[in-house]
Design an enzyme around this catalytic site. Structure first.
Site, PDB file in Angstrom:
ATOM      1  CB  SER A   7      -4.569  21.892 -13.380  1.00 37.26           C
ATOM      2  OG  SER A   7      -3.976  23.023 -13.977  1.00 37.26           O
ATOM      3  CG  HIS A  32      -8.258  24.101 -12.002  1.00 38.89           C
ATOM      4  ND1 HIS A  32      -9.039  24.760 -11.075  1.00 38.89           N
ATOM      5  CD2 HIS A  32      -7.046  24.693 -11.947  1.00 38.89           C
ATOM      6  CE1 HIS A  32      -8.324  25.708 -10.489  1.00 38.89           C
ATOM      7  NE2 HIS A  32      -7.099  25.695 -11.003  1.00 38.89           N
ATOM      8  CG  ASP A  34      -4.462  26.878 -13.280  1.00 43.77           C
ATOM      9  OD1 ASP A  34      -5.063  27.300 -12.278  1.00 43.77           O
ATOM     10  OD2 ASP A  34      -3.978  25.731 -13.364  1.00 43.77           O
ATOM     11  CG  MET A  36      -1.389  31.706 -14.584  1.00 42.61           C
ATOM     12  SD  MET A  36       0.123  30.765 -14.427  1.00 42.61           S
ATOM     13  CE  MET A  36      -0.508  29.302 -13.572  1.00 42.61           C
ATOM     14  CG  HIS A  66      -7.299  29.423 -10.176  1.00 41.20           C
ATOM     15  ND1 HIS A  66      -6.233  28.647  -9.730  1.00 41.20           N
ATOM     16  CD2 HIS A  66      -7.307  30.532  -9.386  1.00 41.20           C
ATOM     17  CE1 HIS A  66      -5.642  29.262  -8.734  1.00 41.20           C
ATOM     18  NE2 HIS A  66      -6.252  30.405  -8.498  1.00 41.20           N
ATOM     19  CG  MET A  68      -3.938  32.345 -10.295  1.00 36.62           C
ATOM     20  SD  MET A  68      -2.892  30.928 -10.625  1.00 36.62           S
ATOM     21  CE  MET A  68      -3.861  30.134 -11.891  1.00 36.62           C
ATOM     22  CG  MET A 137      -3.928  29.342  -4.267  1.00 37.37           C
ATOM     23  SD  MET A 137      -4.170  28.464  -5.821  1.00 37.37           S
ATOM     24  CE  MET A 137      -2.523  27.946  -6.257  1.00 37.37           C
ATOM     25  N   GLY A 142       1.116  30.230  -9.834  1.00 34.23           N
ATOM     26  CA  GLY A 142       1.969  30.636 -10.954  1.00 34.23           C
ATOM     27  C   GLY A 142       2.497  29.471 -11.767  1.00 34.23           C
ATOM     28  N   GLY A 144       2.781  24.933 -12.228  1.00 34.11           N
ATOM     29  CA  GLY A 144       2.439  23.582 -11.834  1.00 34.11           C
ATOM     30  C   GLY A 144       3.680  22.864 -11.319  1.00 34.11           C
ATOM     31  CG  ASP A 171      -4.925  24.889  -7.825  1.00 31.88           C
ATOM     32  OD1 ASP A 171      -4.220  23.995  -8.318  1.00 31.88           O
ATOM     33  OD2 ASP A 171      -5.227  25.953  -8.422  1.00 31.88           O
ATOM     34  CB  THR A 194       2.205  17.264 -11.999  1.00 35.39           C
ATOM     35  OG1 THR A 194       2.466  18.667 -12.122  1.00 35.39           O
ATOM     36  CG2 THR A 194       3.407  16.472 -12.464  1.00 35.39           C
TER      37      THR A 194
HETATM   38  C1  DX5 Z   1      -0.852  26.880  -9.919  1.00 34.60           C
HETATM   39  C2  DX5 Z   1      -2.151  26.495 -10.533  1.00 34.60           C
HETATM   40  C3  DX5 Z   1      -2.489  25.064 -10.402  1.00 34.60           C
HETATM   41  C4  DX5 Z   1      -1.534  24.121 -11.064  1.00 34.60           C
HETATM   42  C5  DX5 Z   1      -1.513  22.851 -10.276  1.00 34.60           C
HETATM   43  O1  DX5 Z   1      -0.754  28.262  -9.913  1.00 34.60           O
HETATM   44  O2  DX5 Z   1      -3.217  27.221  -9.943  1.00 34.60           O
HETATM   45  O3  DX5 Z   1      -3.824  24.786 -10.808  1.00 34.60           O
HETATM   46  O4  DX5 Z   1      -1.873  23.829 -12.394  1.00 34.60           O
HETATM   47  O5  DX5 Z   1      -0.551  21.997 -10.799  1.00 34.60           O
HETATM   48  P1  DX5 Z   1       0.038  20.793  -9.943  1.00 34.60           P
HETATM   49  O6  DX5 Z   1      -1.096  19.890  -9.595  1.00 34.60           O
HETATM   50  O7  DX5 Z   1       1.037  20.176 -10.849  1.00 34.60           O
HETATM   51  O8  DX5 Z   1       0.669  21.382  -8.703  1.00 34.60           O
HETATM   52 ZN    ZN Z   2      -5.315  26.652 -10.372  1.00 35.39          ZN
END
Ligand code: DX5
Ligand code: ZN
Length: 216
Positions: A7, A32, A34, A36, A66, A68, A137, A142, A144, A171, A194
């Site tokens: 991600s 991936h 994200d 938002m 993705h 959101m 999820m 929201g 990481g 995820d 991460t």
């Molecule tokens: C959270 C995102 C994830 C996020 C995951 O809302 O959809 O894709 O980047 O990050 P990690 O792996 O650090 O939890």
């Molecule tokens: Zn995601």
């Protein structure tokens, strides 16, 4: 074959290209991305321009987008035109998810539905024939770097028991150790922010996660 998708939310934003190159060199299957909107989730991240920029620099990189966001229907075309290979919308947005999934496929991308921790897997059973992937999820969407919610694993089992043979992606908080539970439950795609972007040796993390398949 387990797909490993870093991600880019966890990338160093001022060195995005270098981080993407590192991830692809480490053996990742794609990226991936994200998106938002500060409304569906309390954060803002990337826009279609990021997908387009990645497509320009790394044309062969698979982009799993993705969404959101509320009203994803207004942006599906734009993301696919920008280079999204898969587009996932959330079940919780209300409205006609079936129509969105059909639209995504019709426009040539893979279609996905995502469920937040509060949404039971059963809510999307009717949509499964329209889905190439289901994104489970394992954190509140929201941000990481949150803690993995192992109690989401039965949803993966339920999706497989319901006969879903497409991709099941996990995820949130996925790392070398939590990945094992996901794969054991029936997942075949792991989003890792991460755990991959901040890893000293991301290739070793990719290898360790792929090896889980033999154990599953
Ligand atoms: C959270 C995102 C994830 C996020 C995951 O809302 O959809 O894709 O980047 O990050 P990690 O792996 O650090 O939890
Ligand atoms: Zn995601």
């Amino acid at each position: 074959m387990i797909k490993i998708l870093p991600s880019i939310l966890a990338a160093d934003l001022l060195h995005m290209g270098d981080d993407i190159r590192r991830m692809l060199d480490a053996g990742a299957d794609g990226l991936h991305v994200d998106i938002m909107d500060a409304h569906f989730v309390p954060n803002l991240s990337f826009a279609p321009a990021m997908v387009k920029a990645i497509k320009g620099r790394f044309p062969a990189a698979y982009q799993d987008v993705h969404l959101m966001m509320d009203n994803p229907e207004a942006y599906i075309d734009t993301f696919i035109a920008a280079g999204a290979d898969a587009v996932t919308v959330h079940a919780e947005i209300g409205g006609d998810a079936a129509k969105l999934l059909r639209d995504i496929r019709m426009k040539g991308a893979r279609a996905g539905i995502s469920i937040k921790p509060c949404t039971p897997a059963e809510e999307v059973f009717d949509l499964l024939p329209l889905c190439d992937l289901v994104l489970v999820m394992t954190v509140e969407p929201g941000f990481g770097g949150q803690k993995f919610m192992a109690e989401m694993m039965p949803k993966i089992v339920a999706l497989r028991q319901a006969g879903f043979t497409g991709q099941i992606m996990v995820d949130g908080g996925v790392n070398e150790s939590t990945a094992a539970q996901c794969v054991a439950a029936g997942a075949d795609a792991l989003v890792m922010g991460t755990a991959l972007l901040k890893a000293v040796d991301p290739a070793a993390v990719v290898r360790a996660c792929r090896a889980l398949e033999e154990k599953a």
